[in-house]
Design an enzyme around this catalytic site. Structure first.
Site, PDB file in Angstrom:
ATOM      1  N   ASP A 174      -0.151  -3.406   1.428  1.00  0.00           N
ATOM      2  CA  ASP A 174      -0.590  -2.035   1.690  1.00  0.00           C
ATOM      3  C   ASP A 174      -1.211  -2.062   2.929  1.00  0.00           C
ATOM      4  O   ASP A 174      -0.986  -2.926   3.908  1.00  0.00           O
ATOM      5  CB  ASP A 174      -1.885  -2.021   0.630  1.00  0.00           C
ATOM      6  CG  ASP A 174      -1.429  -1.568  -0.786  1.00  0.00           C
ATOM      7  OD1 ASP A 174      -0.337  -1.303  -1.072  1.00  0.00           O
ATOM      8  OD2 ASP A 174      -2.163  -1.792  -1.447  1.00  0.00           O
ATOM      9  N   LYS A 191      -0.468   3.673   1.802  1.00  0.00           N
ATOM     10  CA  LYS A 191      -0.850   4.884   1.575  1.00  0.00           C
ATOM     11  C   LYS A 191      -2.171   5.378   2.436  1.00  0.00           C
ATOM     12  O   LYS A 191      -2.951   4.601   2.566  1.00  0.00           O
ATOM     13  CB  LYS A 191      -1.185   4.990   0.058  1.00  0.00           C
ATOM     14  CG  LYS A 191      -0.242   4.819  -0.995  1.00  0.00           C
ATOM     15  CD  LYS A 191      -0.770   4.860  -2.369  1.00  0.00           C
ATOM     16  CE  LYS A 191       0.190   4.439  -3.343  1.00  0.00           C
ATOM     17  NZ  LYS A 191      -0.108   4.469  -4.708  1.00  0.00           N
ATOM     18  N   MET A 208     -13.763   4.551   0.171  1.00  0.00           N
ATOM     19  CA  MET A 208     -12.821   5.713   0.243  1.00  0.00           C
ATOM     20  C   MET A 208     -13.991   6.743   0.511  1.00  0.00           C
ATOM     21  O   MET A 208     -13.519   8.049  -0.424  1.00  0.00           O
ATOM     22  CB  MET A 208     -11.859   5.781  -0.743  1.00  0.00           C
ATOM     23  CG  MET A 208     -10.943   4.582  -0.442  1.00  0.00           C
ATOM     24  SD  MET A 208      -9.721   4.359  -1.984  1.00  0.00           S
ATOM     25  CE  MET A 208     -10.918   4.010  -3.424  1.00  0.00           C
TER      26      MET A 208
END
Length: 369
Positions: free
Chosen positions: A147, A169, A284
């Site tokens: 990732d 991502k 996030m």
């Protein structure tokens, strides 16, 4: 009052010699263009470092260029599909090689079942926060799907014969969909490979590791999980913030700041998330923080609750903003913090030796201890 600064960082005492395998020069395919990024400890989506690390996927492309920048198509989906198309020939070749080895093993009378998949947590970024088991598995992998938030220092530990594939991502750009990641894991495991899925933090804390594990187990693929230090623990320790503290905070809650619909509201803020005797850690949460802060204060969390926002925690590029809850969103905007940024809200933040407000505030929190 708020404070933005870079905390002292001690780099790893020695770098793995295997890191040299990624540092030799090679040309980047013309259809892949590199963007200029601020120095990042992580793998940015179109960085030169990413293509250097994954160069095996592009080595048979005939059209090269050495320039570090060129116009990228404005259509993000076209960029993604083009990149996948470039990778497919080498991915197919690797699958054929692995399947051939598995068949040869069976002919010799050996038992050659499918390979294993390891979901490995790599912690918040500093390579010395890896577990010994994680290092061992990383160094023995055939293929590693990694990732964005697996740090460059961690990736330098990969064995010289392993293959790396970026599946990161970012907001608005997924190099692979979650379903495509599932299929990659399955295809290479079925071919007999030792596949390592590298995730920042802990794979089962906001890492979608549970979805990957469930999918693979339904396909009768053995999955082993190697935990990592989740960002909340690693970054809080870096700042000297106890997530729980007798007489100050008797519980801690982890919250995702993401909205499924991509809006500015967090998924859900329960009334008890505003408990002044608890610590709230938001992953996030940059985009949704203004709405989150208002909802927390609406549900009764004092506006002067100490809070911190930490960009790229535990890495050399770490930056920190300290502020009271009512001011935190504005101070983050002024400091121009970027993802990944972790947010910690609660009275325990004032116990940090880096808390810039009066020491009397921290002392009053400790009176009940």
């Amino acid at each position: 009052m708020a404070l933005v600064y870079k905390l002292p960082y001690v780099s790893s005492s020695s770098s793995s010699s295997s890191g040299q395998n990624f540092k030799h020069f090679f040309s980047i395919p013309k259809t892949i263009c590199s963007l200029n990024y601020k120095a990042s400890p992580f793998t940015e989506k179109h960085s030169i470092e990413r293509y250097q690390r994954d160069h095996w996927l592009y080595k048979n492309q005939l059209d090269y260029q050495s320039s570090s920048s060129c116009p990228l198509p404005s259509d993000k989906e076209s960029i993604r599909e083009n990149d996948i198309a470039l990778q497919l020939p080498e991915l197919r070749k690797l699958l054929q090689v692995l399947r051939g080895k598995r068949m040869s093993c069976g002919k010799d009378g050996g038992k050659c079942g499918p390979g294993n998949v390891f979901l490995v947590g790599t912690g918040p970024g500093h390579p010395e926060l890896l577990t010994l088991k994680a290092v061992r598995v990383i160094q023995k992998a055939d293929l590693l799907l990694y990732d964005r938030l697996v740090s460059n220092d961690v990736l330098d530990l990969v064995g010289p014969d392993a293959r790396l594939l970026y599946v990161g991502k970012t907001a608005g750009y997924h190099s692979r969909t979650q379903e495509e990641i599932h299929e990659l894991l399955l295809s290479f495991a079925e071919a007999g490979a030792t596949v390592v899925r590298l995730k920042g933090g802990d794979p089962l804390v906001f890492g979608r590791g549970g979805e990957e594990m469930d999918f693979l187990q339904q396909q009768r693929i053995q999955v082993k999980v190697i935990p990592g230090i989740t960002a909340a623990s690693g970054i809080a320790a870096e700042l000297g913030i106890p997530l729980t503290h007798r007489g100050v905070a008797n519980s801690v809650r982890f919250l995702t700041g993401h909205s499924r619909k991509g809006g500015t509201d967090p998924l859900f803020v329960a009334e008890n998330a505003a408990d002044p005797d608890s610590t709230l850690v938001v992953y996030m949460g940059l985009a949704t923080l203004p709405s989150l802060a208002l909802k927390l204060m609406h549900h009764g969390l004092p506006a002067d609750t100490p809070a911190a926002a930490v960009e790229r925690g535990t890495t050399p590029q770490q930056r920190v903003v300290f502020a009271e809850l009512k001011d935190l969103a504005d101070e983050i905007a002024s400091a121009e913090l970027v993802s990944p940024t972790l947010i910690v809200i609660g009275k325990v933040v004032a116990l940090s030796p880096f808390w810039p407000h009066s020491s009397k505030e921290a002392s009053c929190f400790l009176e009940a201890v």
